[in-house]
Design a protein around this motif. Sequence first.
Motif, short mmCIF file in Angstrom:
data_model
loop_
_atom_site.label_atom_id
_atom_site.label_comp_id
_atom_site.label_asym_id
_atom_site.label_seq_id
_atom_site.Cartn_x
_atom_site.Cartn_y
_atom_site.Cartn_z
N LEU A 49 0.82 -1.21 0.00
CA LEU A 49 0.00 0.00 0.00
C LEU A 49 0.86 1.26 0.00
O LEU A 49 1.88 1.31 0.70
N SER A 66 2.08 0.47 5.39
CA SER A 66 1.29 -0.61 6.01
C SER A 66 2.07 -1.36 7.09
O SER A 66 3.16 -1.89 6.83
N PRO A 67 1.53 -1.45 8.32
CA PRO A 67 2.25 -2.14 9.40
C PRO A 67 2.48 -3.61 9.09
O PRO A 67 3.55 -4.16 9.40
N ASN A 68 1.50 -4.24 8.48
CA ASN A 68 1.63 -5.68 8.20
C ASN A 68 2.63 -5.93 7.07
O ASN A 68 3.31 -6.95 7.04
N ARG A 70 6.32 -5.97 8.37
CA ARG A 70 6.79 -7.26 8.89
C ARG A 70 7.46 -8.05 7.76
O ARG A 70 8.53 -8.63 7.93
N PHE A 103 -5.90 1.32 -1.44
CA PHE A 103 -6.98 0.46 -0.94
C PHE A 103 -7.94 0.08 -2.07
O PHE A 103 -8.38 -1.06 -2.16
N THR A 135 -5.48 -9.44 1.04
CA THR A 135 -5.19 -8.24 1.83
C THR A 135 -3.73 -7.88 1.55
O THR A 135 -3.00 -8.64 0.92
N ILE A 136 -3.32 -6.74 2.04
CA ILE A 136 -1.93 -6.30 1.90
C ILE A 136 -1.24 -6.51 3.23
O ILE A 136 -1.79 -6.11 4.26
N PRO A 137 -0.09 -7.17 3.25
CA PRO A 137 0.73 -7.58 2.12
C PRO A 137 0.24 -8.85 1.43
O PRO A 137 -0.33 -9.73 2.06
N ASP A 156 -1.58 -12.56 3.65
CA ASP A 156 -1.48 -12.63 5.12
C ASP A 156 -0.01 -12.75 5.51
O ASP A 156 0.70 -13.68 5.11
N TYR A 197 -13.61 5.25 1.19
CA TYR A 197 -13.59 3.84 1.62
C TYR A 197 -12.99 3.70 3.01
O TYR A 197 -13.54 3.01 3.88
N ARG A 256 -13.51 2.18 8.45
CA ARG A 256 -12.93 2.34 9.80
C ARG A 256 -13.94 2.90 10.78
O ARG A 256 -13.91 2.59 11.98
N1 LIG Z 1 -3.71 -10.57 9.08
C1 LIG Z 1 -3.34 -9.86 7.89
C2 LIG Z 1 -3.92 -8.48 7.94
C3 LIG Z 1 -3.70 -7.75 6.65
C4 LIG Z 1 -4.51 -6.47 6.58
O1 LIG Z 1 -5.54 -6.30 7.23
N2 LIG Z 1 -4.01 -5.57 5.75
C5 LIG Z 1 -4.68 -4.31 5.54
C6 LIG Z 1 -3.68 -3.23 5.21
S1 LIG Z 1 -2.46 -3.00 6.48
C7 LIG Z 1 -5.59 -4.48 4.35
O2 LIG Z 1 -5.22 -5.08 3.36
N3 LIG Z 1 -6.79 -3.93 4.42
C8 LIG Z 1 -7.71 -4.01 3.33
C9 LIG Z 1 -8.93 -3.21 3.62
O3 LIG Z 1 -9.06 -2.60 4.68
O4 LIG Z 1 -9.79 -3.20 2.73
C10 LIG Z 1 -1.80 -9.81 7.78
O5 LIG Z 1 -1.12 -9.96 8.80
O6 LIG Z 1 -1.29 -9.67 6.68
#
Ligand SMILES: N[C@@H](CCC(=O)N[C@@H](CS)C(=O)NCC(=O)O)C(=O)O
Length: 228
Positions: free
Chosen positions: A6, A15-17, A20, A39, A53-55, A66, A128, A133
Amino acid sequence: MILYDLVNRHHTHFSPNSWRVRMALAHKGLSHEVRDVRFGDIPGLASGEDKLTIPTIEHAGRKITDSWAIVQYLDQAFPDTPRLIAAGAEGHVLHFFQYWVQTTVHSGISHLILLDVHNSLHPSDHAYFRSSREKMNRKTLEEVQAGREERVEAFRKSLQPLRMALAQGPFVCGEQPGYADYLAFGGFQWARLSSSFPLLAQDDVLHAWFMRCLDLYDGLGRKEAAAS
Ligand SMILES: N[C@@H](CCC(=O)N[C@@H](CS)C(=O)NCC(=O)O)C(=O)O
Protein backbone atom coordinates in the motif's frame (compact mmCIF):
# COMPACT_ATOMS: atom_id res chain seq x y z
CA MET A 1 9.13 -12.21 -6.22
CA ILE A 2 6.59 -9.40 -6.19
CA LEU A 3 5.40 -7.64 -3.05
CA TYR A 4 2.08 -5.81 -3.40
CA ASP A 5 2.21 -2.94 -0.95
CA LEU A 6 0.00 0.00 0.00
CA VAL A 7 1.06 3.58 -0.65
CA ASN A 8 -0.39 6.83 0.63
CA ARG A 9 -0.64 10.22 -1.08
CA HIS A 10 3.10 10.82 -0.49
CA HIS A 11 3.96 7.45 -2.15
CA THR A 12 5.06 6.18 1.27
CA HIS A 13 4.74 2.46 2.02
CA PHE A 14 3.01 2.74 5.38
CA SER A 15 1.29 -0.61 6.01
CA PRO A 16 2.25 -2.14 9.40
CA ASN A 17 1.63 -5.68 8.20
CA SER A 18 3.76 -5.11 5.10
CA TRP A 19 6.65 -3.87 7.19
CA ARG A 20 6.79 -7.26 8.89
CA VAL A 21 7.28 -8.85 5.47
CA ARG A 22 9.67 -6.17 4.21
CA MET A 23 11.91 -6.77 7.23
CA ALA A 24 11.57 -10.56 6.83
CA LEU A 25 12.65 -10.33 3.17
CA ALA A 26 15.65 -8.18 4.15
CA HIS A 27 16.55 -10.57 7.01
CA LYS A 28 16.59 -13.41 4.48
CA GLY A 29 18.37 -11.36 1.81
CA LEU A 30 15.61 -12.02 -0.73
CA SER A 31 15.30 -9.51 -3.54
CA HIS A 32 11.88 -8.53 -4.78
CA GLU A 33 9.98 -6.02 -6.83
CA VAL A 34 7.39 -3.81 -5.14
CA ARG A 35 4.05 -3.06 -6.84
CA ASP A 36 2.27 -0.09 -5.32
CA VAL A 37 -1.45 -0.27 -4.67
CA ARG A 38 -4.08 1.86 -2.97
CA PHE A 39 -6.98 0.46 -0.94
CA GLY A 40 -9.19 0.83 -4.01
CA ASP A 41 -6.91 -1.48 -6.04
CA ILE A 42 -6.97 -4.39 -3.55
CA PRO A 43 -10.18 -6.12 -4.77
CA GLY A 44 -8.77 -6.14 -8.33
CA LEU A 45 -5.67 -8.10 -7.26
CA ALA A 46 -7.64 -11.25 -6.52
CA SER A 47 -8.28 -13.68 -9.34
CA GLY A 48 -11.02 -16.03 -8.27
CA GLU A 49 -12.80 -16.36 -4.94
CA ASP A 50 -9.99 -15.66 -2.52
CA LYS A 51 -10.02 -12.23 -0.91
CA LEU A 52 -6.56 -10.70 -0.70
CA THR A 53 -5.19 -8.24 1.83
CA ILE A 54 -1.93 -6.30 1.90
CA PRO A 55 0.73 -7.58 2.12
CA THR A 56 0.41 -10.11 -0.68
CA ILE A 57 3.39 -11.63 -2.43
CA GLU A 58 3.52 -13.34 -5.81
CA HIS A 59 6.12 -16.04 -6.30
CA ALA A 60 6.41 -18.98 -8.69
CA GLY A 61 3.02 -18.11 -10.20
CA ARG A 62 1.20 -18.10 -6.85
CA LYS A 63 -0.20 -15.25 -4.77
CA ILE A 64 0.16 -15.60 -1.01
CA THR A 65 -1.66 -13.24 1.33
CA ASP A 66 -1.48 -12.63 5.12
CA SER A 67 1.87 -11.70 6.65
CA TRP A 68 2.12 -14.82 8.84
CA ALA A 69 1.38 -17.16 5.90
CA ILE A 70 3.87 -15.22 3.75
CA VAL A 71 6.72 -15.56 6.25
CA GLN A 72 5.95 -19.26 6.76
CA TYR A 73 6.02 -19.66 2.98
CA LEU A 74 9.38 -17.84 2.73
CA ASP A 75 10.81 -20.14 5.43
CA GLN A 76 9.71 -23.19 3.43
CA ALA A 77 10.49 -21.95 -0.08
CA PHE A 78 13.97 -20.67 0.85
CA PRO A 79 15.30 -23.22 3.36
CA ASP A 80 18.88 -21.92 2.97
CA THR A 81 17.93 -18.52 4.42
CA PRO A 82 17.62 -17.84 8.18
CA ARG A 83 14.33 -19.20 9.46
CA LEU A 84 11.99 -16.70 11.15
CA ILE A 85 9.12 -18.84 12.45
CA ALA A 86 10.21 -21.99 14.30
CA ALA A 87 8.16 -25.15 14.15
CA GLY A 88 6.32 -26.36 17.26
CA ALA A 89 5.78 -24.55 20.54
CA GLU A 90 8.23 -21.71 19.80
CA GLY A 91 6.29 -20.80 16.66
CA HIS A 92 2.99 -20.89 18.55
CA VAL A 93 4.35 -18.52 21.19
CA LEU A 94 5.53 -16.18 18.42
CA HIS A 95 2.01 -16.28 16.97
CA PHE A 96 0.68 -15.35 20.42
CA PHE A 97 3.08 -12.38 20.38
CA GLN A 98 1.58 -11.36 17.02
CA TYR A 99 -1.89 -11.37 18.63
CA TRP A 100 -0.56 -9.14 21.41
CA VAL A 101 0.90 -6.74 18.81
CA GLN A 102 -2.41 -6.70 16.96
CA THR A 103 -4.59 -6.11 20.02
CA THR A 104 -2.34 -3.85 22.11
CA VAL A 105 0.11 -2.15 19.75
CA HIS A 106 -1.87 -1.76 16.50
CA SER A 107 -5.18 -1.13 18.19
CA GLY A 108 -3.60 1.31 20.67
CA ILE A 109 -1.85 3.18 17.86
CA SER A 110 -4.95 3.32 15.70
CA HIS A 111 -6.90 4.99 18.53
CA LEU A 112 -4.25 7.72 18.59
CA ILE A 113 -3.60 8.37 14.89
CA LEU A 114 -6.48 7.01 12.77
CA LEU A 115 -7.56 10.42 11.46
CA ASP A 116 -3.92 11.21 10.57
CA VAL A 117 -3.70 7.88 8.69
CA HIS A 118 -6.83 8.86 6.74
CA ASN A 119 -5.47 12.31 5.94
CA SER A 120 -2.20 10.85 4.66
CA LEU A 121 -3.99 8.56 2.18
CA HIS A 122 -4.56 9.35 -1.47
CA PRO A 123 -7.89 11.23 -1.77
CA SER A 124 -9.30 8.37 -3.87
CA ASP A 125 -9.06 6.14 -0.76
CA HIS A 126 -10.67 8.62 1.66
CA ALA A 127 -14.31 7.59 1.34
CA TYR A 128 -13.59 3.84 1.62
CA PHE A 129 -11.19 4.24 4.52
CA ARG A 130 -13.52 6.54 6.45
CA SER A 131 -16.61 4.38 6.05
CA SER A 132 -14.85 1.03 6.75
CA ARG A 133 -12.93 2.34 9.80
CA GLU A 134 -15.89 4.26 11.22
CA LYS A 135 -17.98 1.10 10.95
CA MET A 136 -15.24 -0.91 12.74
CA ASN A 137 -14.89 1.66 15.54
CA ARG A 138 -18.57 2.73 15.68
CA LYS A 139 -17.27 6.31 15.91
CA THR A 140 -16.18 9.00 13.48
CA LEU A 141 -12.44 9.19 12.81
CA GLU A 142 -12.43 12.56 14.59
CA GLU A 143 -13.99 10.95 17.69
CA VAL A 144 -11.52 8.03 17.59
CA GLN A 145 -8.55 10.41 17.70
CA ALA A 146 -10.01 13.01 20.11
CA GLY A 147 -8.27 13.51 23.48
CA ARG A 148 -5.12 11.68 22.43
CA GLU A 149 -2.78 13.91 24.45
CA GLU A 150 -4.52 12.66 27.61
CA ARG A 151 -4.67 9.03 26.42
CA VAL A 152 -1.13 8.52 25.12
CA GLU A 153 0.27 7.83 28.60
CA ALA A 154 -2.03 4.81 29.05
CA PHE A 155 -0.86 3.51 25.65
CA ARG A 156 2.80 3.93 26.65
CA LYS A 157 2.11 1.99 29.86
CA SER A 158 0.52 -0.86 27.89
CA LEU A 159 3.90 -1.41 26.17
CA GLN A 160 5.60 -2.49 29.42
CA PRO A 161 6.03 -6.15 28.29
CA LEU A 162 8.19 -4.90 25.39
CA ARG A 163 10.36 -2.85 27.75
CA MET A 164 10.79 -5.88 29.99
CA ALA A 165 11.85 -8.00 27.01
CA LEU A 166 14.36 -5.32 25.99
CA ALA A 167 16.00 -5.47 29.41
CA GLN A 168 17.48 -8.80 28.20
CA GLY A 169 19.20 -7.42 25.11
CA PRO A 170 19.12 -4.84 22.32
CA PHE A 171 16.32 -6.65 20.47
CA VAL A 172 13.16 -8.45 21.55
CA CYS A 173 14.78 -11.62 20.14
CA GLY A 174 18.04 -11.00 22.06
CA GLU A 175 21.40 -9.96 20.59
CA GLN A 176 20.09 -10.13 17.02
CA PRO A 177 16.74 -9.03 15.62
CA GLY A 178 14.13 -11.62 14.74
CA TYR A 179 10.51 -11.86 13.72
CA ALA A 180 9.16 -10.66 17.10
CA ASP A 181 11.10 -7.41 16.51
CA TYR A 182 9.63 -7.06 13.03
CA LEU A 183 6.11 -7.71 14.31
CA ALA A 184 6.38 -4.92 16.87
CA PHE A 185 8.39 -2.65 14.55
CA GLY A 186 5.61 -2.69 11.92
CA GLY A 187 3.20 -0.89 14.24
CA PHE A 188 5.62 1.89 15.20
CA GLN A 189 6.77 2.31 11.60
CA TRP A 190 3.12 2.69 10.50
CA ALA A 191 2.78 5.51 13.04
CA ARG A 192 6.09 7.14 12.02
CA LEU A 193 5.04 7.17 8.36
CA SER A 194 1.45 8.30 8.86
CA SER A 195 1.48 10.81 11.70
CA SER A 196 3.74 13.33 13.43
CA PHE A 197 2.09 12.63 16.82
CA PRO A 198 4.87 11.69 19.31
CA LEU A 199 3.93 8.15 20.25
CA LEU A 200 6.99 7.30 22.36
CA ALA A 201 8.90 9.54 24.77
CA GLN A 202 12.45 10.29 23.59
CA ASP A 203 13.95 8.74 26.75
CA ASP A 204 11.94 5.51 26.46
CA VAL A 205 14.05 2.36 25.84
CA LEU A 206 11.47 1.54 23.19
CA HIS A 207 12.42 4.68 21.32
CA ALA A 208 16.08 3.55 21.27
CA TRP A 209 15.01 0.05 20.13
CA PHE A 210 12.88 1.56 17.35
CA MET A 211 15.86 3.64 16.16
CA ARG A 212 17.96 0.43 16.13
CA CYS A 213 15.30 -1.28 14.02
CA LEU A 214 15.23 1.67 11.60
CA ASP A 215 19.02 1.27 11.17
CA LEU A 216 18.79 -2.41 10.18
CA TYR A 217 19.57 -3.51 6.62
CA ASP A 218 21.29 -0.27 5.59
CA GLY A 219 18.54 1.83 7.11
CA LEU A 220 15.75 0.16 5.14
CA GLY A 221 13.02 1.57 7.40
CA ARG A 222 14.54 5.05 7.42
CA LYS A 223 14.51 5.23 3.60
CA GLU A 224 10.77 5.81 3.85
CA ALA A 225 10.21 9.46 4.86
CA ALA A 226 8.55 10.15 8.21
CA ALA A 227 5.25 12.04 8.18
CA SER A 228 5.63 15.75 8.83
N1 LIG B 1 -3.71 -10.57 9.08
C1 LIG B 1 -3.34 -9.86 7.89
C2 LIG B 1 -3.92 -8.48 7.94
C3 LIG B 1 -3.70 -7.75 6.65
C4 LIG B 1 -4.51 -6.47 6.58
O1 LIG B 1 -5.54 -6.30 7.23
N2 LIG B 1 -4.01 -5.57 5.75
C5 LIG B 1 -4.68 -4.31 5.54
C6 LIG B 1 -3.68 -3.23 5.21
S1 LIG B 1 -2.46 -3.00 6.48
C7 LIG B 1 -5.59 -4.48 4.35
O2 LIG B 1 -5.22 -5.08 3.36
N3 LIG B 1 -6.79 -3.93 4.42
C8 LIG B 1 -7.71 -4.01 3.33
C9 LIG B 1 -8.93 -3.21 3.62
O3 LIG B 1 -9.06 -2.60 4.68
O4 LIG B 1 -9.79 -3.20 2.73
C10 LIG B 1 -1.80 -9.81 7.78
O5 LIG B 1 -1.12 -9.96 8.80
O6 LIG B 1 -1.29 -9.67 6.68
